[in-house]
Write an enzyme that holds these catalytic residues in place. Structure first.
Site, PDB file in Angstrom:
ATOM      1  N   HIS A 224      -9.877  -7.800 -34.273  1.00  0.00           N
ATOM      2  CA  HIS A 224      -9.657  -9.236 -34.414  1.00  0.00           C
ATOM      3  C   HIS A 224      -9.133  -9.811 -33.112  1.00  0.00           C
ATOM      4  O   HIS A 224      -8.725  -9.074 -32.204  1.00  0.00           O
ATOM      5  CB  HIS A 224      -8.637  -9.525 -35.535  1.00  0.00           C
ATOM      6  CG  HIS A 224      -7.233  -9.129 -35.195  1.00  0.00           C
ATOM      7  ND1 HIS A 224      -6.826  -7.812 -35.117  1.00  0.00           N
ATOM      8  CD2 HIS A 224      -6.137  -9.874 -34.874  1.00  0.00           C
ATOM      9  CE1 HIS A 224      -5.554  -7.764 -34.788  1.00  0.00           C
ATOM     10  NE2 HIS A 224      -5.110  -9.007 -34.617  1.00  0.00           N
ATOM     11  N   ASP A 226      -6.139 -12.683 -32.134  1.00  0.00           N
ATOM     12  CA  ASP A 226      -5.036 -13.407 -32.773  1.00  0.00           C
ATOM     13  C   ASP A 226      -5.346 -14.902 -32.793  1.00  0.00           C
ATOM     14  O   ASP A 226      -5.735 -15.469 -31.766  1.00  0.00           O
ATOM     15  CB  ASP A 226      -3.730 -13.168 -32.016  1.00  0.00           C
ATOM     16  CG  ASP A 226      -3.262 -11.724 -32.111  1.00  0.00           C
ATOM     17  OD1 ASP A 226      -3.523 -11.077 -33.137  1.00  0.00           O
ATOM     18  OD2 ASP A 226      -2.618 -11.247 -31.146  1.00  0.00           O
ATOM     19  N   HIS A 280      -8.796  -6.972 -30.106  1.00  0.00           N
ATOM     20  CA  HIS A 280      -8.018  -5.744 -30.174  1.00  0.00           C
ATOM     21  C   HIS A 280      -7.937  -5.212 -31.599  1.00  0.00           C
ATOM     22  O   HIS A 280      -8.325  -5.881 -32.554  1.00  0.00           O
ATOM     23  CB  HIS A 280      -6.616  -5.971 -29.597  1.00  0.00           C
ATOM     24  CG  HIS A 280      -5.819  -7.015 -30.322  1.00  0.00           C
ATOM     25  ND1 HIS A 280      -6.043  -8.375 -30.164  1.00  0.00           N
ATOM     26  CD2 HIS A 280      -4.803  -6.915 -31.217  1.00  0.00           C
ATOM     27  CE1 HIS A 280      -5.191  -9.052 -30.916  1.00  0.00           C
ATOM     28  NE2 HIS A 280      -4.436  -8.189 -31.580  1.00  0.00           N
ATOM     29  N   ARG A 290       4.065   5.044 -36.033  1.00  0.00           N
ATOM     30  CA  ARG A 290       4.140   4.175 -34.855  1.00  0.00           C
ATOM     31  C   ARG A 290       4.714   2.834 -35.271  1.00  0.00           C
ATOM     32  O   ARG A 290       4.386   2.311 -36.344  1.00  0.00           O
ATOM     33  CB  ARG A 290       2.748   3.987 -34.253  1.00  0.00           C
ATOM     34  CG  ARG A 290       2.662   2.961 -33.114  1.00  0.00           C
ATOM     35  CD  ARG A 290       1.261   2.912 -32.514  1.00  0.00           C
ATOM     36  NE  ARG A 290       1.157   1.866 -31.511  1.00  0.00           N
ATOM     37  CZ  ARG A 290       0.661   0.653 -31.730  1.00  0.00           C
ATOM     38  NH1 ARG A 290       0.181   0.340 -32.927  1.00  0.00           N
ATOM     39  NH2 ARG A 290       0.612  -0.244 -30.761  1.00  0.00           N
TER      40      ARG A 290
END
Length: 356
Positions: A224, A226, A280, A290
């Site tokens: 996607h 942002d 990204h 993570r």
């Protein structure tokens, strides 16, 4: 499907039978095993007023933003001890009992709160992550803020809330500095974008990506761009962020002293498409969890998103219609799941819904 159901799937030892809701198509989950060659921008010279270093910084950022839209910054002015404190609080939250987390679960249409895999919004292609989000408005008033921190963190909530507030303020200050540099890199007055976002709001989103038995089948966050204007990311030392560059997904190496900066759709519209938003995603792995801490810069809800006049010409016509952030936010919350073409599809939808 709700967050409880999604969480139970993650905990189920017979995961392979329950992974369908988290499965992503192979074309969205291929990896190149290459590393992105993004610039590492040292902001010390810019902060110090060096004309030569400012010009070099501007050139590096322009090159990145004409390409994949991502760079990292060091000597950024955000206290590393503050970053560590907030990261510790985030770790604490994601290790709280499930019952405590669910007491601050995000309600429909709200930003504040905890969510597992966005399962309250979607039923397929769920991201392999837990999330909690906060919003900080420039006027400082949000009735949900105290309730969220007190419910989640108990007696320690005042200090923890102050750390989050200070972190949000530090990120806002950094984001406005970056807006100055972006303006200069586009040949726009350096105050133009800084002034535009001065009264804007900020969202802090914290992601925990648990280890996954079958990481090749799912994604921590799908591909996607942002929809917001600017994203500043602190990632721990576990790799996971990848950027689409020259048709390949390339990993972004974590650096302990750096923050990752990427452009969003709203800034792309403000730049008349000269700069593209950064495509990204986040991948997961078998052995290590993570954490990422994400800051999103937003304009004031009723401000009109349109580029400055010197970015529009007969050679480069308007790429997107005038719109307000509230229109775009409504689209992504109620009509569309963000992907790599959110801004383009929003523009078509927005134009089609204008009165004739």
């Amino acid at each position: 499907m709700d967050s409880n159901d999604a969480f139970n799937i993650l905990l189920n030892p017979n995961l392979s039978q329950n992974l369908q809701k988290f499965t992503w198509p192979k074309e969205e989950n291929t990896s190149s095993n290459q590393e992105l060659n993004e610039p590492i921008i040292d902001l010390e010279g810019f902060h110090g007023g060096s004309a030569a270093e400012t010009a070099g910084t501007t050139d590096l950022i322009r090159a990145a933003c004409l390409g994949h839209g991502l760079f990292q910054v060091i000597n950024h002015g955000v206290d590393l001890d503050l970053i560590k404190s907030v990261n510790d609080h985030v770790n604490l939250f994601f290790n709280l009992p499930k019952e405590t987390q669910m007491r601050v679960h995000r309600l429909p249409g709200k930003i504040w709160g905890y969510s597992f895999a966005h399962a309250d919004r979607f039923s397929l292609k769920l991201p392999w992550k837990e999330i909690f989000s906060c919003i900080f408005r420039e006027d400082g008033h949000d009735s949900e803020e105290t309730l969220f921190f007190e419910t989640a963190f108990g007696q320690e909530f005042e200090k923890i809330r102050l750390d989050f507030q200070n972190y949000g303020h530090a990120m806002k200050k950094l984001s406005l500095t970056i807006m100055e540099i972006l303006g200069m890199s586009l040949g726009v007055d350096k105050q133009h974008y800084k002034d535009f976002f001065e009264d804007g709001s900020s969202i802090l989103r914290f992601n925990f990506y648990p280890p996954c038995q079958e990481p090749d089948q799912t994604l921590g966050t799908g591909p996607h761009c942002d929809p917001t204007a600017l994203t500043i990311l602190y990632q721990d030392q576990v790799r996971g962020l990848e950027v689409l560059d020259d048709g390949l997904w390339k990993s972004v190496r974590p650096r302990p002293d750096a923050l990752v900066v990427s452009l969003g759709d709203t800034f792309s519209a403000l730049a008349n498409g000269v700069y593209k938003s950064c495509p990204h995603r986040a991948v997961v792995n078998k052995s290590m969890g993570r954490i990422s801490m994400v800051y999103f810069l937003l304009p004031a809800e009723e401000k009109v998103i349109k580029p400055p006049k010197n970015l529009v010409s007969s050679e480069r016509l308007r790429q997107y219609p005038d719109f307000k952030w509230s229109d775009f936010h409504n689209f992504t919350q109620n009509h569309y799941r963000v992907d790599l073409a959110t801004l383009q599809n929003f523009s078509k939808w927005f134009i089609s819904h204008q009165p004739t």
